[in-house]
Scaffold this motif. Structure first.
Motif, short mmCIF file in Angstrom:
data_model
loop_
_atom_site.label_atom_id
_atom_site.label_comp_id
_atom_site.label_asym_id
_atom_site.label_seq_id
_atom_site.Cartn_x
_atom_site.Cartn_y
_atom_site.Cartn_z
N ARG A 106 -2.54 -3.72 8.63
CA ARG A 106 -2.25 -3.15 10.08
C ARG A 106 -2.63 -1.83 9.16
O ARG A 106 -1.58 -1.41 7.43
N TRP A 107 -2.91 -0.20 10.10
CA TRP A 107 -2.43 1.28 9.11
C TRP A 107 -2.60 1.79 10.05
O TRP A 107 -2.07 2.10 11.86
N GLN A 108 -2.06 3.11 9.66
CA GLN A 108 -1.69 4.30 10.12
C GLN A 108 -2.41 5.44 10.03
O GLN A 108 -3.34 5.77 8.91
N PRO A 109 -2.80 6.30 10.97
CA PRO A 109 -2.68 7.24 11.63
C PRO A 109 -2.86 8.62 10.85
O PRO A 109 -2.90 9.52 11.41
N VAL A 110 -2.90 8.50 9.41
CA VAL A 110 -2.27 9.34 9.17
C VAL A 110 -3.24 10.64 8.50
O VAL A 110 -4.38 9.98 8.23
N THR A 111 -3.31 11.70 8.45
CA THR A 111 -4.37 12.63 7.87
C THR A 111 -4.37 13.33 6.19
O THR A 111 -2.43 13.65 5.69
N GLY A 112 -4.53 13.00 5.36
CA GLY A 112 -4.80 13.31 3.58
C GLY A 112 -3.99 12.50 3.31
O GLY A 112 -3.37 11.09 3.82
N GLY A 113 -4.15 12.36 1.96
CA GLY A 113 -3.78 11.05 1.29
C GLY A 113 -4.00 9.61 1.56
O GLY A 113 -4.53 9.60 2.59
N PRO A 114 -3.73 8.45 0.21
CA PRO A 114 -3.84 6.88 0.72
C PRO A 114 -3.27 6.86 2.45
O PRO A 114 -1.85 7.26 2.59
N VAL A 115 -4.15 6.37 2.49
CA VAL A 115 -3.74 6.20 4.19
C VAL A 115 -2.60 4.01 4.58
O VAL A 115 -2.86 3.73 3.34
N PRO A 116 -1.36 4.48 4.92
CA PRO A 116 -0.22 3.88 4.87
C PRO A 116 -1.12 2.77 5.35
O PRO A 116 -1.42 2.31 6.18
N LEU A 117 -1.19 1.27 4.64
CA LEU A 117 -1.27 -0.60 4.51
C LEU A 117 -0.51 -1.07 4.37
O LEU A 117 0.52 -1.54 4.15
N SER A 118 -0.34 -2.44 5.39
CA SER A 118 0.73 -3.31 5.69
C SER A 118 -0.55 -4.70 5.93
O SER A 118 -1.21 -4.87 6.30
N LEU A 119 -0.01 -5.55 5.33
CA LEU A 119 -0.74 -7.06 5.26
C LEU A 119 0.28 -7.27 6.14
O LEU A 119 1.41 -7.86 5.77
N PRO A 120 -0.19 -8.70 6.77
CA PRO A 120 0.74 -10.06 7.06
C PRO A 120 1.40 -11.06 5.57
O PRO A 120 0.82 -10.79 4.49
N ASP A 121 2.76 -11.06 5.81
CA ASP A 121 3.47 -11.24 4.98
C ASP A 121 2.70 -12.69 4.32
O ASP A 121 3.52 -13.47 2.97
N ASP A 122 2.09 -13.46 4.74
CA ASP A 122 2.00 -15.06 4.19
C ASP A 122 0.24 -14.46 2.88
O ASP A 122 0.14 -15.34 2.38
N THR A 123 0.04 -12.85 2.51
CA THR A 123 -1.25 -12.64 2.38
C THR A 123 -1.01 -13.88 0.62
O THR A 123 -1.57 -13.36 -0.43
N LEU A 124 1.18 -12.62 0.03
CA LEU A 124 1.28 -13.47 -1.07
C LEU A 124 1.08 -14.54 -1.21
O LEU A 124 2.05 -15.01 -2.10
N ALA A 125 1.34 -15.48 -0.71
CA ALA A 125 1.24 -16.86 -0.60
C ALA A 125 0.10 -17.65 -1.54
O ALA A 125 -1.05 -16.76 -1.23
N GLY A 126 0.53 -19.00 -1.66
CA GLY A 126 -1.34 -19.04 -2.46
C GLY A 126 -0.25 -19.35 -3.99
O GLY A 126 -0.10 -18.66 -4.81
N ASP A 127 -1.09 -20.46 -4.94
CA ASP A 127 -1.76 -20.64 -6.85
C ASP A 127 -2.26 -19.28 -7.24
O ASP A 127 -3.73 -19.37 -6.28
N PRO A 128 -1.80 -18.83 -8.29
CA PRO A 128 -2.57 -17.90 -8.72
C PRO A 128 -3.38 -18.76 -9.44
O PRO A 128 -4.16 -20.08 -9.76
N ALA A 129 -4.62 -17.57 -9.65
CA ALA A 129 -5.94 -18.26 -10.50
C ALA A 129 -5.17 -18.68 -11.52
O ALA A 129 -4.49 -18.18 -12.60
N THR A 130 -5.87 -19.36 -13.05
CA THR A 130 -5.53 -19.75 -14.24
C THR A 130 -6.55 -19.04 -15.21
O THR A 130 -5.96 -18.90 -16.56
N THR A 131 -8.10 -18.90 -14.59
CA THR A 131 -8.67 -18.05 -16.08
C THR A 131 -8.84 -17.11 -14.87
O THR A 131 -9.36 -16.66 -13.92
N PRO A 132 -9.44 -15.70 -15.82
CA PRO A 132 -9.87 -14.57 -15.60
C PRO A 132 -11.63 -15.04 -14.24
O PRO A 132 -11.69 -14.03 -13.11
#
Length: 243
Positions: A106-132
């Protein structure tokens, strides 16, 4: 065993790196209130129009003096940077891959600068990758071939080639890496390793090169120099046209 960081902790760490990294979250499967909006043709058109107007004002020109495709490329670069920056930071800091589908953001229709961004909260779930290497594979497959490919497809409708669009994306990756290392010099080696691996994978493979001096150089142009009167604007530092 070390506990994984909480979502709020990750978001807090990312936000400290700069405005292009800051994100909000909303409950997955729900619609956040106004002014949050899903990505749409109307939102993209408004963003391109706003960029066109600002470029024209900066050059002391009427709005129609700036080509739509030039404004669209500049707008795309900014939106790509908004997707890339928090994702690269989460990957560098915690091995996490933030790659929801474009329709889930989800975004906000602002003018100028980085547009505000919202992520679903489950986006931050999951196991981290172990190698580069694994992390670069995950980012390539889920981020670049996910929301960034969807964004590129949407921006093609403004007469932009994939060559320019993926060049913009590569530039956004390098720009995010530069901002991370400026804010956190201790992350330089990790950031540059991951960035190099990511740029070497499709769809970013062959979109950029490194000069003998070690400087990132894209193989395309974002076209912003054409926004100046007579198309004689300055070139970006990573532009293919720079000699």
């Amino acid at each position: 065993m070390t506990k994984p960081p909480t979502a709020s902790a990750v978001i807090g760490e990312i936000a400290v790196l700069g405005p292009f990294f800051a994100v909000d979250t909303h409950p997955a499967g729900t619609e956040p209130p106004d002014p949050w909006q899903p990505m749409s043709r109307a939102l993209l058109e408004a963003r391109v129009t706003g960029v066109r107007e600002r470029l024209a004002v900066a050059g002391g020109q009427p709005g129609d003096a700036v080509e739509i495709r030039v404004a669209a490329s500049v707008a795309h670069l900014g939106l790509a940077a908004r997707l890339v920056s928090p994702a690269l930071a989460a990957a560098v800091l915690h091995g996490l891959v933030l790659a929801p589908g474009l329709a889930d953001l989800r975004w906000q229709p602002v003018t100028g600068g980085p547009v505000p961004l919202s992520l679903p909260d489950d986006t931050l779930a999951g196991d981290p990758a172990t190698t580069p290497t694994r992390l670069a594979d995950e980012l390539s497959g889920r981020l670049l071939d996910g929301p960034l490919r969807e964004l590129a497809a949407a921006m093609e409708e403004f007469s932009l080639s994939r060559h320019i669009l993926w060049g913009n994306t590569a530039s956004a990756v390098n720009g995010a890496a530069t901002m991370i290392t400026a804010a956190r010099p201790d992350l330089t080696a990790r950031t540059r390793t991951l960035t190099s691996l990511l740029l070497a994978r499709p769809p970013l493979r062959d979109t950029s090169t490194t000069t003998p001096e070690g400087t990132f150089r894209r193989r395309s142009c974002c076209l912003i120099y054409r926004a100046a009167p007579g198309g004689k604007g300055a070139l970006c530092g990573d532009c293919v046209l720079r000699r």
